[in-house]
Design a protein around this motif. Structure first.
Motif, PDB file in Angstrom:
ATOM      1  N   GLY A 178       0.779  -1.232   0.000  1.00  0.00           N
ATOM      2  CA  GLY A 178       0.000   0.000   0.000  1.00  0.00           C
ATOM      3  C   GLY A 178       0.809   1.279   0.000  1.00  0.00           C
ATOM      4  N   ALA A 179       2.122   1.204  -0.113  1.00  0.00           N
ATOM      5  CA  ALA A 179       2.939   2.414  -0.134  1.00  0.00           C
ATOM      6  C   ALA A 179       2.639   3.228  -1.395  1.00  0.00           C
ATOM      7  CB  ALA A 179       4.423   2.055  -0.087  1.00  0.00           C
ATOM      8  N   ALA A 180       2.702   4.557  -1.281  1.00  0.00           N
ATOM      9  CA  ALA A 180       2.451   5.435  -2.419  1.00  0.00           C
ATOM     10  C   ALA A 180       3.620   5.410  -3.388  1.00  0.00           C
ATOM     11  CB  ALA A 180       2.205   6.862  -1.937  1.00  0.00           C
ATOM     12  N   SER A 181       4.817   5.161  -2.902  1.00  0.00           N
ATOM     13  CA  SER A 181       6.002   5.071  -3.748  1.00  0.00           C
ATOM     14  C   SER A 181       7.058   4.258  -3.012  1.00  0.00           C
ATOM     15  CB  SER A 181       6.537   6.471  -4.082  1.00  0.00           C
ATOM     16  OG  SER A 181       6.946   7.130  -2.886  1.00  0.00           O
ATOM     17  N   THR A 182       8.158   3.961  -3.680  1.00  0.00           N
ATOM     18  CA  THR A 182       9.229   3.200  -3.043  1.00  0.00           C
ATOM     19  C   THR A 182      10.560   3.544  -3.704  1.00  0.00           C
ATOM     20  OG1 THR A 182       9.983   1.010  -2.396  1.00  0.00           O
ATOM     21  CG2 THR A 182       8.957   1.197  -4.551  1.00  0.00           C
ATOM     22  N   VAL A 183      11.613   3.413  -2.944  1.00  0.00           N
ATOM     23  CA  VAL A 183      12.963   3.576  -3.488  1.00  0.00           C
ATOM     24  C   VAL A 183      13.703   2.248  -3.425  1.00  0.00           C
ATOM     25  CG1 VAL A 183      13.139   6.032  -2.979  1.00  0.00           C
ATOM     26  CG2 VAL A 183      13.827   4.365  -1.248  1.00  0.00           C
ATOM     27  N   LYS A 184      13.036   1.239  -2.910  1.00  0.00           N
ATOM     28  CA  LYS A 184      13.639  -0.083  -2.801  1.00  0.00           C
ATOM     29  C   LYS A 184      13.775  -0.714  -4.176  1.00  0.00           C
ATOM     30  CE  LYS A 184      11.799  -1.013   1.777  1.00  0.00           C
ATOM     31  NZ  LYS A 184      10.985  -1.919   2.579  1.00  0.00           N
TER      32      LYS A 184
END
Length: 195
Positions: A178-184
């Motif tokens: 459910g995250a809006a974005s990710t850098v992973k």
């Protein structure tokens, strides 16, 4: 993705019901185009035989309604050509056409063959008809011969198939729970779909 099995729309596709009225046929020589000859027919006992005599004008056609909700539509058939013509000129011809039934207007020529394309072996052909969805079209096989050295055009196993793909509809889509974005660099996709 689910696929519905394609439905065959044409009547008497392999001509195995003989001259049952499913195909409208015309021969300037007064010959039966749907012909019984188990020794030459591709599958079964019947096939369509166009041309084969001097000054021939022969055709068969059938009107087909392509459903507006279809997502796939195609014409498939097999043909063979035997000719007594010689030389380098196309004297005798066969075309496969899509026409508008209301006024017989030519919408598209799918295939054109002539005496130079002679091949006694059955050849398969397939054409997309999806552009005609929601319309009634006329599929016509049309042949002409000049005044000498006839060419025989044979057609069998005519199939007009339509079907609908059940395209899935996505009902939810999430990345990393459910995250809006990710850098992973590793991403987990969670989605649900119907159909």
């Amino acid at each position: 993705m689910n696929h519905q099995a394609p439905e065959n729309l044409d009547q008497n596709p392999g001509f195995e019901s003989g001259r049952d009225g499913s195909w409208t046929e015309y021969s300037s020589g007064g010959y039966a185009i749907i012909t019984y000859d188990p020794s030459y027919s591709l599958c079964g006992d019947y096939f369509a035989w166009l041309g084969g005599y001097d000054d021939a004008v022969d055709y068969i056609y059938q009107d087909i309604a392509i459903p507006s909700n279809t997502t796939q539509a195609s014409l498939q058939f097999r043909y063979a050509i035997a000719s007594y013509e010689s030389g380098y000129y196309a004297y005798d011809k066969m075309s496969v056409e899509v026409r508008r039934p209301s006024d017989n207007f030519l919408l598209k020529t799918l295939l054109t063959k002539n005496n130079l394309d002679e091949s006694p072996y059955w050849t398969s052909a397939q054409y997309d008809l999806l552009v005609y969805k929601g319309q009634t079209i006329r599929i016509r096989f049309y042949a002409t011969n000049d005044d000498s050295y006839e060419t025989h055009f044979f057609v069998d196993d005519v199939v007009i198939k339509v079907g609908a793909r059940n395209t899935p509809a996505v009902t939810s889509f999430k990345i990393n729970a459910g995250a809006a974005s990710t850098v992973k660099r590793t991403v987990t996709l969670n989605n649900a779909a119907t159909g």
